[in-house]
Scaffold this active site. Structure first.
Site, PDB file in Angstrom:
ATOM      1  N   CYS A  45       0.775  -1.175   0.052  1.00 25.61           N
ATOM      2  CA  CYS A  45       0.064   0.190  -0.074  1.00 25.61           C
ATOM      3  C   CYS A  45       1.005   1.186  -0.002  1.00 25.61           C
ATOM      4  O   CYS A  45       0.554   2.310  -0.636  1.00 25.61           O
ATOM      5  CB  CYS A  45      -0.885   0.001   1.178  1.00 25.61           C
TER       6      CYS A  45
HETATM    7  C1  BEZ Z   1       0.693  -4.605   1.830  1.00 23.81           C
HETATM    8  O1  BEZ Z   1       0.120  -3.589   1.550  1.00 23.81           O
HETATM    9  O2  BEZ Z   1       1.890  -4.758   1.777  1.00 23.81           O
HETATM   10  C2  BEZ Z   1      -0.365  -5.828   2.227  1.00 23.81           C
HETATM   11  C3  BEZ Z   1      -1.231  -5.271   3.013  1.00 23.81           C
HETATM   12  C4  BEZ Z   1      -2.073  -6.639   3.219  1.00 23.81           C
HETATM   13  C5  BEZ Z   1      -1.749  -7.981   3.058  1.00 23.81           C
HETATM   14  C6  BEZ Z   1      -0.424  -8.037   2.339  1.00 23.81           C
HETATM   15  C7  BEZ Z   1       0.262  -6.887   1.772  1.00 23.81           C
END
Ligand code: BEZ
Length: 210
Positions: A45
């Site tokens: 994210c």
């Molecule tokens: C991420 O944004 O890195 C992420 C969020 C939830 C699960 C896996 C990755």
């Protein structure tokens, strides 16, 4: 029920990092992108919001307003934006909705219980000036989206909206486009000039000069 292409994009009022926003007022007469991410302070994210911040000029050039959403509260968003700016070398200046009551996630069906009971998946909606849904994509939490692809799709959607033209697989700006089946060859030649007719149903033309 979940949204489908062509449906009205639900309006909402939400608290965001840019204050309380009425979604339709924010979009005005232009295009919009509403995209969810699973959670603040997560690696994928962080890169996605950073990439979006770097592309803001491209979105503005296409008259597209961007808004992100997750179910985290506002104070977390503000702290996280500092991290995004630091690590992605950008300035996040678009609103991020603090959807802790899941109003927006529910309206746009962004929580997929078999993926996660609480976090939003990576949904992305392109909304047209008529406030209907033009595109929906859904990625799992583990895969970051390709925001250059999002721009490419916006280019295609805007071309279709303006000229009733379609775009072939892997199309990029500057490449030839397709005359939609609903337009006759005679009409297409009047509107677009010379066509390359490969089959009666597969007709290419140049992108009209803007
Ligand atoms: C991420 O944004 O890195 C992420 C969020 C939830 C699960 C896996 C990755």
């Amino acid at each position: 029920m979940s949204l489908r292409l062509g449906d009205p994009a639900p309006n909402f009022k939400a608290k965001t990092t840019k204050g309380e926003i009425d979604f339709y007022e924010y979009l005005g007469d232009g295009w919009g992108i509403l995209f969810s991410h699973p959670a603040d302070f997560t690696p994928v994210c962080t890169t996605e919001l950073g990439k979006t911040a770097h592309l803001m000029e491209e979105f503005a050039r296409r008259n597209v307003k961007v808004m992100a959403v997750s179910v985290d509260p506002l104070d977390k968003h503000f702290q996280w934006v500092g991290d995004i700016n630091e690590t992605q070398h950008c300035t996040v200046d678009f609103p991020i909705i603090a959807d802790d009551d899941r109003q927006v996630a529910t309206l746009y069906d962004m929580i997929h219980p078999n993926a996660s009971a609480t976090a939003t998946v990576r949904s992305l909606f392109v909304i047209g000036p008529d406030k209907t849904v033009k595109l929906m994509i859904t990625y799992p939490a583990s895969t970051g989206r390709n925001f250059n692809e999002v721009l490419r799709v916006v280019d295609s959607l805007q071309l279709t909206a303006k000229y009733s033209l379609a775009t072939p697989a892997d199309w990029q700006q500057g490449e030839d486009v397709i005359v939609v089946p609903a337009v006759s060859t005679e009409d297409a030649e009047k509107r677009f000039g010379t066509l390359e007719i490969v089959k009666p149903y597969l007709r290419y033309t140049k992108v009209p000069k803007q």
